[in-house]
Every structure is written in C-alpha cells, then in structure tokens.
Design a protein around this motif. Structure first.
Motif, PDB file in Angstrom:
ATOM      1  N   ALA A 150       0.988  -1.153  -0.082  1.00 41.11           N
ATOM      2  CA  ALA A 150       0.133  -0.172  -0.143  1.00 41.11           C
ATOM      3  C   ALA A 150       0.660   1.352   0.092  1.00 41.11           C
ATOM      4  N   ARG A 151       2.069   1.337   0.497  1.00 46.43           N
ATOM      5  CA  ARG A 151       2.946   2.250   0.527  1.00 46.43           C
ATOM      6  C   ARG A 151       3.867   2.387  -0.549  1.00 46.43           C
ATOM      7  N   GLY A 152       3.831   1.456  -1.512  1.00 46.82           N
ATOM      8  CA  GLY A 152       4.487   1.508  -2.877  1.00 46.82           C
ATOM      9  C   GLY A 152       5.763   0.789  -2.765  1.00 46.82           C
ATOM     10  N   TYR A 153       6.018  -0.186  -1.783  1.00 39.08           N
ATOM     11  CA  TYR A 153       6.971  -1.028  -1.403  1.00 39.08           C
ATOM     12  C   TYR A 153       6.647  -2.565  -2.010  1.00 39.08           C
ATOM     13  N   ASP A 154       7.649  -3.035  -2.292  1.00 33.95           N
ATOM     14  CA  ASP A 154       7.476  -4.668  -2.164  1.00 33.95           C
ATOM     15  C   ASP A 154       8.063  -5.599  -1.320  1.00 33.95           C
ATOM     16  N   THR A 155       7.511  -6.677  -1.182  1.00 33.49           N
ATOM     17  CA  THR A 155       8.274  -7.744  -0.054  1.00 33.49           C
ATOM     18  C   THR A 155       8.171  -9.123  -0.793  1.00 33.49           C
ATOM     19  N   VAL A 156       8.887  -9.947  -0.066  1.00 34.61           N
ATOM     20  CA  VAL A 156       8.989 -11.494  -0.156  1.00 34.61           C
ATOM     21  C   VAL A 156       9.151 -12.190   1.178  1.00 34.61           C
ATOM     22  N   PRO A 157       8.197 -12.946   1.568  1.00 34.49           N
ATOM     23  CA  PRO A 157       8.244 -13.649   2.676  1.00 34.49           C
ATOM     24  C   PRO A 157       9.202 -15.023   2.426  1.00 34.49           C
ATOM     25  N   MET A 158      10.094 -15.234   3.507  1.00 35.48           N
ATOM     26  CA  MET A 158      11.158 -16.153   3.383  1.00 35.48           C
ATOM     27  C   MET A 158      11.117 -17.319   4.421  1.00 35.48           C
ATOM     28  N   GLY A 159      11.054 -18.461   4.033  1.00 33.16           N
ATOM     29  CA  GLY A 159      11.364 -19.614   4.970  1.00 33.16           C
ATOM     30  C   GLY A 159      12.523 -20.194   4.669  1.00 33.16           C
ATOM     31  N   GLY A 160      13.209 -19.732   3.862  1.00 32.49           N
ATOM     32  CA  GLY A 160      14.562 -20.538   3.419  1.00 32.49           C
ATOM     33  C   GLY A 160      15.768 -19.700   4.045  1.00 32.49           C
ATOM     34  N   TYR A 161      16.130 -20.423   5.243  1.00 24.96           N
ATOM     35  CA  TYR A 161      17.044 -19.875   6.098  1.00 24.96           C
ATOM     36  C   TYR A 161      17.273 -20.816   7.058  1.00 24.96           C
ATOM     37  N   HIS A 162      18.627 -20.909   7.468  1.00 21.30           N
ATOM     38  CA  HIS A 162      19.121 -21.914   8.748  1.00 21.30           C
ATOM     39  C   HIS A 162      18.556 -21.323   9.992  1.00 21.30           C
ATOM     40  N   ASP A 163      17.645 -22.012  10.338  1.00 19.58           N
ATOM     41  CA  ASP A 163      17.155 -21.124  11.839  1.00 19.58           C
ATOM     42  C   ASP A 163      18.141 -21.154  12.828  1.00 19.58           C
ATOM     43  N   GLU A 164      18.850 -22.127  13.178  1.00 21.67           N
ATOM     44  CA  GLU A 164      19.669 -22.186  14.334  1.00 21.67           C
ATOM     45  C   GLU A 164      20.771 -21.199  14.136  1.00 21.67           C
ATOM     46  N   ARG A 165      21.222 -21.270  12.779  1.00 19.89           N
ATOM     47  CA  ARG A 165      22.354 -20.315  12.732  1.00 19.89           C
ATOM     48  C   ARG A 165      21.807 -18.734  12.767  1.00 19.89           C
ATOM     49  N   PHE A 166      20.654 -18.529  12.276  1.00 21.19           N
ATOM     50  CA  PHE A 166      20.108 -17.233  12.369  1.00 21.19           C
ATOM     51  C   PHE A 166      19.842 -16.646  13.773  1.00 21.19           C
ATOM     52  N   LYS A 167      19.433 -17.929  14.523  1.00 17.12           N
ATOM     53  CA  LYS A 167      19.327 -17.305  16.239  1.00 17.12           C
ATOM     54  C   LYS A 167      20.760 -17.233  16.690  1.00 17.12           C
ATOM     55  N   GLU A 168      21.607 -17.806  16.551  1.00 12.02           N
ATOM     56  CA  GLU A 168      22.926 -17.700  16.772  1.00 12.02           C
ATOM     57  C   GLU A 168      23.548 -16.407  16.403  1.00 12.02           C
ATOM     58  N   ALA A 169      23.550 -16.227  15.222  1.00 16.61           N
ATOM     59  CA  ALA A 169      24.154 -14.934  14.634  1.00 16.61           C
ATOM     60  C   ALA A 169      23.717 -13.619  15.272  1.00 16.61           C
ATOM     61  N   PHE A 170      22.159 -13.686  15.404  1.00 14.33           N
ATOM     62  CA  PHE A 170      21.501 -12.472  15.760  1.00 14.33           C
ATOM     63  C   PHE A 170      21.373 -12.322  17.099  1.00 14.33           C
ATOM     64  N   HIS A 171      21.892 -13.429  18.051  1.00 16.43           N
ATOM     65  CA  HIS A 171      21.612 -13.540  19.549  1.00 16.43           C
ATOM     66  C   HIS A 171      20.132 -13.607  20.043  1.00 16.43           C
ATOM     67  N   ILE A 172      19.348 -14.369  19.384  1.00 14.43           N
ATOM     68  CA  ILE A 172      18.096 -14.660  19.632  1.00 14.43           C
ATOM     69  C   ILE A 172      17.990 -15.693  20.512  1.00 14.43           C
ATOM     70  N   SER A 173      17.237 -15.478  21.580  1.00 11.73           N
ATOM     71  CA  SER A 173      17.172 -16.537  22.796  1.00 11.73           C
ATOM     72  C   SER A 173      16.022 -17.560  22.389  1.00 11.73           C
ATOM     73  N   ASP A 174      16.189 -18.586  23.218  1.00 12.49           N
ATOM     74  CA  ASP A 174      15.113 -19.630  22.899  1.00 12.49           C
ATOM     75  C   ASP A 174      13.607 -19.341  23.547  1.00 12.49           C
ATOM     76  N   ARG A 175      13.481 -18.078  23.875  1.00  8.58           N
ATOM     77  CA  ARG A 175      12.138 -17.199  24.455  1.00  8.58           C
ATOM     78  C   ARG A 175      11.529 -17.148  22.983  1.00  8.58           C
ATOM     79  N   TYR A 176      12.194 -17.012  21.900  1.00 10.71           N
ATOM     80  CA  TYR A 176      11.451 -16.750  20.737  1.00 10.71           C
ATOM     81  C   TYR A 176      11.589 -17.642  19.660  1.00 10.71           C
ATOM     82  N   GLU A 177      10.324 -17.753  18.874  1.00 11.76           N
ATOM     83  CA  GLU A 177      10.394 -18.526  17.695  1.00 11.76           C
ATOM     84  C   GLU A 177      10.358 -17.901  16.471  1.00 11.76           C
TER      85      GLU A 177
END
Length: 211
Positions: A150-177
C-alpha cells in the motif's frame, strides 16, 4: 503519500526477489509500517509478535549465507525477522491496562481476562504456545506485506534460511520462535505473476466431501 486502494494492493502484490539496492526506507517509516501491521488480530489480543529489523548493510551481508545466498537479503532496504514470543502472555497486564485507559475495558473485565490467561498459559506446553503464536505471527506478517504494498514497496516472505544459525548469529534466545523473514524494498524486477486454484476447487459448503 498516495497509498494504493485495497483491491490494488491484493491484486498487485507479488513476491519480489530482485530489489533496487539504492532505495532505502527510513526507520520512522518502517516503525509506522510495523504499527500498521500490528492492527492484525491475535489470540486474546496478546500480540506475541516481535520484530527484528535488519537494515545495516554489514548485518545483511552476515545474514546472506544463513539465508542460502538469496540476493534479496542484501539488495532490499531491510529484512524483517518476524518472531513469536513464548512469554508474550506476560504482557497481558500492560495490554489490558491500555484498553482501560482508552475506555475500551473495565477493571473487572481486565481482572477476569488476566486470571484466565495466566491459568491457560502458565501450565501450557511450549508446543501449544508455539501453535498459537505461529498463527498470530502469520497474520501480522501478511498484514505487514500488504501495508508495504500500500505504501509502494515490495516484499517477499522467506522460509529459506538456517534457523539455528540465524538465532545464533543475531543473539535470539530460546524465548523466541522464528516465524519468517520478510525482505522489503523497491523492486528492480517485477515479481512473477502466478495463478490460483479456482474457488470451486477449494470451497465446500456445510460439509467436506468424503474423498
């Protein structure tokens, strides 16, 4: 800003994988987009969604191999990690107090709701909390993508990533899914048009067929 009409948004939205890397989105606008997205519904209005917005180019480069080298990660203005908070129910007091302050709820209703929520959630299996939070996360993610369009931007939803590596690299605790990543920016190439099944193929009235 001339925002698109609703039917333009839902018919023109595409999953875009090639972005103009020169286009930036200000943090103020990204915050406004998140605010608009969070008008989506959630179970008991607990709003368990959380957002990690990655707009630093070096961090997008860090994310690139984790997301299997999908170029939209580094070309888009930002990547939004939509997260679900297993402890989101603990915000009930704050959420319902805001409802009281706005005149939407009484103290008595608030007390009843909070008691019910704590009774349901404190002894609930983690997998059950996850099921609810992933539904809520999907609702807010879709709304964010529509807000962006609606604001004139584009997106793509992404499920293709390594979840555990993502959490580790960005310091995301087990509190979050992690629910999904969403790249957002301006398309350098339009998304591919797609087809949908006919309504007759997916809709049934009053009962499901036996086969």
């Amino acid at each position: 800003m001339n925002k698109k009409g609703f039917f333009e948004v839902i018919t023109e939205r595409r999953s875009v994988r090639h972005y103009d890397p020169t286009v930036k989105i200000s943090r103020d606008e990204l915050k406004q987009m998140v605010a608009e997205a969070t008008l989506a519904p959630s179970s008991s209005n607990l709003q368990p969604w959380r957002f990690l917005i990655i707009d630093d180019q070096a961090l997008k480069e860090k994310l690139l191999p984790i997301a299997f080298n999908q170029k939209q990660v580094v070309e888009a203005a930002a990547v939004i990690a939509v997260l679900a908070d297993y402890e989101g129910y603990k915000q009930a007091e704050k959420i319902y107090q805001k409802a009281i302050d706005a005149g939407y709820m009484t103290e008595e209703t608030k007390a009843t709701l909070i008691a019910n929520i704590h009774r349901r959630y404190e002894n609930r299996e983690r997998s059950q909390i996850k099921d609810v939070a992933l539904v809520d996360g999907g609702l807010v993610a879709m709304q964010f993508m529509l807000v962006a369009k609606a604001r004139g931007y584009d997106t793509v939803p992404m499920g293709g990533y390594h979840d555990e590596r993502f959490k580790e690299a960005f310091h995301i605790s087990d509190r979050y899914e992690t629910v999904m990543l969403i790249a957002v920016g301006k398309a350098a190439q339009p998304g591919h048009p797609t087809t949908r099944l006919d309504v007759e193929d997916i809709t049934f009235w009053n009962e499901m067929p036996s086969t």
